[in-house]
Structure formats: C-alpha cells, structure tokens
Design a protein around this motif. Structure first.
Motif, PDB file in Angstrom:
ATOM      1  N   ARG A   4       0.834  -1.191   0.000  1.00 12.35           N
ATOM      2  CA  ARG A   4       0.000   0.000   0.000  1.00 12.35           C
ATOM      3  C   ARG A   4       0.868   1.240   0.000  1.00 12.35           C
ATOM      4  NH1 ARG A   4      -4.586   1.438   4.205  1.00 12.35           N
ATOM      5  NH2 ARG A   4      -4.478   3.560   3.451  1.00 12.35           N
ATOM      6  N   LEU A   7       2.044   1.755  -3.500  1.00 11.93           N
ATOM      7  CA  LEU A   7       0.972   2.338  -4.318  1.00 11.93           C
ATOM      8  C   LEU A   7       0.782   3.814  -4.004  1.00 11.93           C
ATOM      9  CD1 LEU A   7      -1.945  -0.255  -4.554  1.00 11.93           C
ATOM     10  CD2 LEU A   7      -0.718   0.846  -6.429  1.00 11.93           C
ATOM     11  N   ALA A   8       0.855   4.134  -2.703  1.00 13.09           N
ATOM     12  CA  ALA A   8       0.652   5.529  -2.300  1.00 13.09           C
ATOM     13  C   ALA A   8       1.744   6.421  -2.878  1.00 13.09           C
ATOM     14  CB  ALA A   8       0.633   5.643  -0.771  1.00 13.09           C
ATOM     15  N   GLY A  11       1.078   6.706  -6.563  1.00 12.62           N
ATOM     16  CA  GLY A  11      -0.089   7.575  -6.754  1.00 12.62           C
ATOM     17  C   GLY A  11       0.286   9.028  -6.579  1.00 12.62           C
ATOM     18  N   ALA A  12       1.002   9.303  -5.485  1.00  8.32           N
ATOM     19  CA  ALA A  12       1.366  10.683  -5.195  1.00  8.32           C
ATOM     20  C   ALA A  12       2.289  11.239  -6.273  1.00  8.32           C
ATOM     21  CB  ALA A  12       2.022  10.764  -3.816  1.00  8.32           C
ATOM     22  N   PHE A  14       2.411  10.326  -9.425  1.00  5.33           N
ATOM     23  CA  PHE A  14       1.620  10.541 -10.632  1.00  5.33           C
ATOM     24  C   PHE A  14       0.778  11.813 -10.502  1.00  5.33           C
ATOM     25  CE2 PHE A  14      -1.871   9.688 -13.607  1.00  5.33           C
ATOM     26  CZ  PHE A  14      -1.117   9.408 -14.740  1.00  5.33           C
ATOM     27  N   VAL A  15       0.184  11.973  -9.313  1.00  5.17           N
ATOM     28  CA  VAL A  15      -0.635  13.163  -9.057  1.00  5.17           C
ATOM     29  C   VAL A  15       0.227  14.422  -9.184  1.00  5.17           C
ATOM     30  CG1 VAL A  15      -1.826  14.426  -7.234  1.00  5.17           C
ATOM     31  CG2 VAL A  15      -2.361  12.026  -7.641  1.00  5.17           C
ATOM     32  N   CYS A  18       0.737  15.196 -12.764  1.00  2.00           N
ATOM     33  CA  CYS A  18      -0.483  15.762 -13.341  1.00  2.00           C
ATOM     34  C   CYS A  18      -0.650  17.216 -12.929  1.00  2.00           C
ATOM     35  CB  CYS A  18      -1.699  14.963 -12.909  1.00  2.00           C
ATOM     36  SG  CYS A  18      -1.804  13.350 -13.704  1.00  2.00           S
ATOM     37  N   ASN A  19      -0.360  17.502 -11.660  1.00  2.00           N
ATOM     38  CA  ASN A  19      -0.499  18.885 -11.189  1.00  2.00           C
ATOM     39  C   ASN A  19       0.476  19.812 -11.905  1.00  2.00           C
ATOM     40  OD1 ASN A  19      -2.574  18.203  -9.538  1.00  2.00           O
ATOM     41  ND2 ASN A  19      -1.359  18.099  -7.668  1.00  2.00           N
ATOM     42  N   ILE A  21       1.483  19.465 -14.931  1.00  2.00           N
ATOM     43  CA  ILE A  21       0.890  19.712 -16.248  1.00  2.00           C
ATOM     44  C   ILE A  21      -0.241  20.722 -16.128  1.00  2.00           C
ATOM     45  CG2 ILE A  21      -0.454  18.654 -18.115  1.00  2.00           C
ATOM     46  CD1 ILE A  21       1.140  16.058 -17.595  1.00  2.00           C
ATOM     47  N   ALA A  22      -1.117  20.525 -15.116  1.00  2.00           N
ATOM     48  CA  ALA A  22      -2.280  21.407 -14.956  1.00  2.00           C
ATOM     49  C   ALA A  22      -1.848  22.846 -14.692  1.00  2.00           C
ATOM     50  CB  ALA A  22      -3.164  20.899 -13.819  1.00  2.00           C
ATOM     51  N   LEU A  30      -5.215  23.303 -22.331  1.00  2.36           N
ATOM     52  CA  LEU A  30      -5.712  22.026 -22.840  1.00  2.36           C
ATOM     53  C   LEU A  30      -6.899  21.536 -22.003  1.00  2.36           C
ATOM     54  CD1 LEU A  30      -4.842  20.091 -25.099  1.00  2.36           C
ATOM     55  CD2 LEU A  30      -3.539  18.814 -23.396  1.00  2.36           C
ATOM     56  N   LEU A  31      -6.758  21.646 -20.684  1.00  2.00           N
ATOM     57  CA  LEU A  31      -7.839  21.205 -19.799  1.00  2.00           C
ATOM     58  C   LEU A  31      -9.104  22.003 -20.065  1.00  2.00           C
ATOM     59  CD1 LEU A  31      -5.957  20.677 -16.419  1.00  2.00           C
ATOM     60  CD2 LEU A  31      -7.051  18.927 -17.795  1.00  2.00           C
ATOM     61  N   GLU A 123     -22.559  17.376  -8.655  1.00  2.00           N
ATOM     62  CA  GLU A 123     -21.944  16.464  -7.692  1.00  2.00           C
ATOM     63  C   GLU A 123     -22.385  15.020  -7.891  1.00  2.00           C
ATOM     64  OE1 GLU A 123     -22.779  18.256  -3.911  1.00  2.00           O
ATOM     65  OE2 GLU A 123     -21.156  19.712  -4.147  1.00  2.00           O
ATOM     66  N   GLY A 124     -23.526  14.824  -8.565  1.00  2.00           N
ATOM     67  CA  GLY A 124     -23.902  13.451  -8.895  1.00  2.00           C
ATOM     68  C   GLY A 124     -25.331  13.044  -8.604  1.00  2.00           C
TER      69      GLY A 124
END
Lengths: 246, 223
Positions: A4, A7-8, A11-12, A14-15, A18-19, A21-22, A30-31, A123-124
């Motif tokens: 875990r 994975l964390a 994950g972090a 990758f995030v 992404c940030n 890029i954003a 692009l976004l 929100e869904g």
C-alpha cells in the motif's frame, strides 16, 4: 502494508506530475479546451432544439432537494418572502429594444409550459420535478433582442459568501423550448429552497445553471465584464465548466 | 513477425495513461457525492444502494478536493480514451488480432479444459505454447476490450445531460441516469480489478521480457 505504501508513493508521484501539467500554461489551456470540444460535439450530434427527456407525472421525486442557497437572508429577500413575493419584479434588460419589468401576475398570464424533468447536480445526485412557467424565448421576443446580443445573463437575489449569484447561457440554450422561467414546482408556488418565486430551468445542463431567486434577465454581447468574467457564480468561484452539458 | 503489433503497443500505453487519469480523477468525482442509486433519481442516503468510502488525496487527481479540476481532467482524457478504443477495435479487426488471438471457439468452452487452465494459473504455471493466449487470457482481454472499456464510454455518455437528448434510449437501456452512474462506477472498479491481476501476472511471468515486448513488439518465436 508495504504494498500500500508503494501504491501511495506511485499515486502521489503521478498526481504531482499531473499537477505540474495542470499548472503549466499549455496544460491548463488544454484542460479548458476539452470542455469546448464536448460542447461542439454535443451541438454537432444534437438538434439545437433536441429535448431533454420528460417523464410522466408519476415519476416525480417525493421531495425536491435544495442545494446552494436554500434561504437567502440578504437584501430585501426576507421582506419579500414575508410579503408572499407580492412586489417581486422580473426585469428583462440589456441589449434589448424594449426593456420589461414584469410582476409575478404578468408572468402567470403568459403562455405556460409544464414539463416533468430530471435535475442533475454536478456532484452526482438527481431529482425529478414538474415545472411550470413561460418559455424564456417568449420574454426575449417580447423585449426584442438586439443583434449584438450573444448571451443571456440571469441575475439572482441570493448572495453566497459575499458574491451575488448569477449565471449565463448562449442563445441556443436561451431559445431552447424547455428553457422556462419556472414559478410552479409540482403545481405549487416554488418553495424557497428551490428558488422562490422564480427560477430558471435549463434542462440540458447541470443544476448550477438553473439560477434561483431570479430578479433580472440581461442580454449581453460578452461575459468578460460580468462578475469574474467566467459566466457564472460557480464558474468564477470554483472553476466549474461554463458549458455544463457534461 | 512481432509478438505485439505496433497498433496494439501504441494503444496499450496511451490507454494506460488515460485509464489511470480517468480512474484517479473519477475518485475525486466520487468524493463529491458518495452515494449510488438505481433508477432515474436519488439524492439522499435512504435512496442509495451503496455508500462509497471517501478516497484519500493520494489516490485522487488533482491530489486535493477540487471537483472542477477533476472534471477537467476527466473530460480531457475521455477523448483519447474513447477514440483510442475505437482505433484499437478497428486495428484488431483489420489485422485479424481479434479473430486470431482473442475470439474463443465453441470448443474452448468446456469445463474440464477451463478448470485445467485455472489450476495451472493457480500453480503459477504460465507456459502456453506458441505465444498464443490461453482461454482465460482470451476471456479476460475479450471482456475488457469488448465489455468493460466500451461500457465505460457508454455509461459515461449516458450521464451527460447534453448527450441525453440524442441518446435517451441508451439511458433507458441502462436503467435510468442514476443506474448508468452506478454502472459507470462498477465497471471502473471491474477495470481496476483487471489492472491489479494483469499487473500481478506480468510481475510473476517475467516482467522485463513482458514490458519489453509491449514496448518493442518482441518476437513471436521467443514467447
């Protein structure tokens, strides 16, 4: 536990990428652009008058949830509410030949459209209600839009976190047959939590477009100088997508 | 001849990036309203069939709660994801990858043979001659390519209020808008399950060679 942790970390990382890029200029452009592609794809696929689904009266949800402002306490709204909205006026103004100021009675005497539609929150969640009111196109035609008018802005009586609520749509959605100025929900005057005495219904878009506590309808050529310039309260405040069709 | 066609390799890696971004931004969207419903509507706990746990920040894009930014990422990557899937299907049909390697024959649907296949996998014996996929692989890749990934696209389209006026029949077919939303989450987690098993099997069956082959194409005789 170790897996875990791995994975964390992945994950972090990758995030974080992404940030990065954003936050870059190209990334954020692009976004933002994808929203426009979706709008164009939707407009290409559907007739500009294509209707959102309408349901039988029996499909109405037993309760229609309120969200955002549910009981405005600013300006003269509480006094108006105490007075049963007897003095409420709806203005139609901006780039029009004949500005209007309508009472609730004026609005009730216009040709009415009743529709049982589903409200989809960004929100869904969803709720189904039966809405009644005149089509926005009737009001716009009565006021006669000037050719420069490109967007319709909705002004609202509620003030959320120090900022007046507003929304806007383009003329395609403004003239859509299911775009109505609703004053009845399930045959009763709108409850305060759902936008009394008047709210917009813009059925092919998400809930935040359906401006509540409507005080004025304003035709404009550009959204740049209104609010934060992004076309609506949530668009300005939280970066929500102006084209709320997805 | 290469073990993996160029089209397969390109799609595989583009799709991986898309699926990861879609999944992680989807978890932020899930955090916005953690209840799932069947039918056309639902807005409170008493109507929900499932309350989804809140996903921690390290699992989500953008790494903190921002619904608007998560939706931006989601709808941006939806494009290469959906178009890529269309491309992969066209390529698989044109280069006969689907007929040759993935489609199963009726004779393969025999329980003793399937059981044998499962038992060999459980013993971590992945030797299957000639670089061909065995039954379980065909089934898994067939389900992912033919059902799970397309269902992500269809259920995603179905919960879009701007698309519903054109594809209302599809929303009805899926059992209503909230059912479509539930299915969108269910298939997302089915794909996540596939991803974990897929990753585990790559790690167990010579990861360097497998990943290398998915980059360079590999050679069919070394499989």
């Amino acid at each position: 536990m170790k897996r875990r942790g791995f994975l964390a970390v992945m994950g972090a990382a990758f995030v974080a990428g992404c940030n990065k890029i954003a936050e870059s200029e190209t990334g954020s452009r692009l976004l933002g652009a994808a929203e426009g592609w979706h709008k164009n794809a939707h407009r290409f696929l559907q007739d500009r008058k294509a209707l959102a689904p309408e349901f039988p009266r029996s499909a109405v949800s037993p309760f229609f949830r309120g969200n955002g402002s549910v009981d405005p306490q600013n300006g003269d709204y509480p006094a108006q509410a105490a007075n049963g909205f007897a003095d409420w006026r709806l203005e139609v103004r901006g780039m029009v030949e004949t500005p209007l100021s309508l009472s609730l009675d004026n609005i009730r005497r216009l040709p009415q459209r009743t529709q049982v539609t589903r409200h989809d929150c960004v929100e869904g969640w969803s709720a189904i209600g039966e809405w009644t009111g005149p089509q926005l196109s009737v009001l716009l035609d009565a006021a006669k839009l000037k050719p420069e008018a490109k967007f319709i802005v909705f002004r609202c009586a509620d003030n959320l976190k120090g900022q007046d609520y507003y929304e806007s749509v383009d003329l395609i959605d403004a003239y859509h047959p299911q775009t109505i100025v609703a004053h009845l929900l399930n045959g009763e005057p709108l409850p305060i939590r759902n936008g009394a005495p008047l709210r917009m219904r813009i059925e092919r878009q998400l809930g935040y477009k359906h401006a509540k506590y409507l005080t004025a309808i304003e035709a404009v050529a550009s959204l740049d100088d209104i609010g934060g310039g992004k076309g609506g309260y949530w668009e300005d405040r939280a970066g929500y997508q102006w084209y709320a069709g997805i | 001849m290469k073990r993996h066609a160029l089209s397969t390799r390109m799609w595989h890696w583009v799709n991986l990036v898309c699926v990861v971004v879609l999944f992680m931004s989807g978890l932020t969207i899930s955090n916005a309203h953690r209840l799932l419903y069947w039918g056309d509507w639902g807005f409170s706990r008493s109507q929900a069939w499932l309350e989804v746990p809140r996903f921690p920040d390290w699992m989500t894009i953008p790494g903190y709660y921002d619904l608007a930014l998560a939706r931006d990422w989601h709808i941006l990557t939806a494009w290469p994801f959906a178009l890529g899937l269309l491309f992969m299907w066209a390529a698989m049909l044109l280069n006969r990858h689907f007929r040759r390697d993935i489609a199963t024959a009726r004779s393969e649907w025999r329980w003793p043979a399937i059981r044998e296949d499962i038992l060999r996998h459980l013993k971590l014996d992945f030797d299957h001659g000639g670089g061909k996929y065995n039954f379980l692989q065909k089934l898994a890749y067939g389900l992912v390519l033919g059902v799970f990934l397309p269902m992500m696209v269809f259920t995603g389209l179905a919960i879009s209020p701007g698309i519903e006026p054109v594809l209302g029949w599809m929303v009805d077919l899926l059992g209503g808008r909230q059912s479509a939303r539930s299915l969108h989450f269910i298939f997302a987690f089915a794909l996540f399950g596939f991803f974990l098993v897929h990753l585990a099997l790559v790690l167990l069956s010579g990861p360097v060679k497998q990943v290398g082959a998915m980059i360079t194409g590999g050679r069919s005789d070394e499989a």
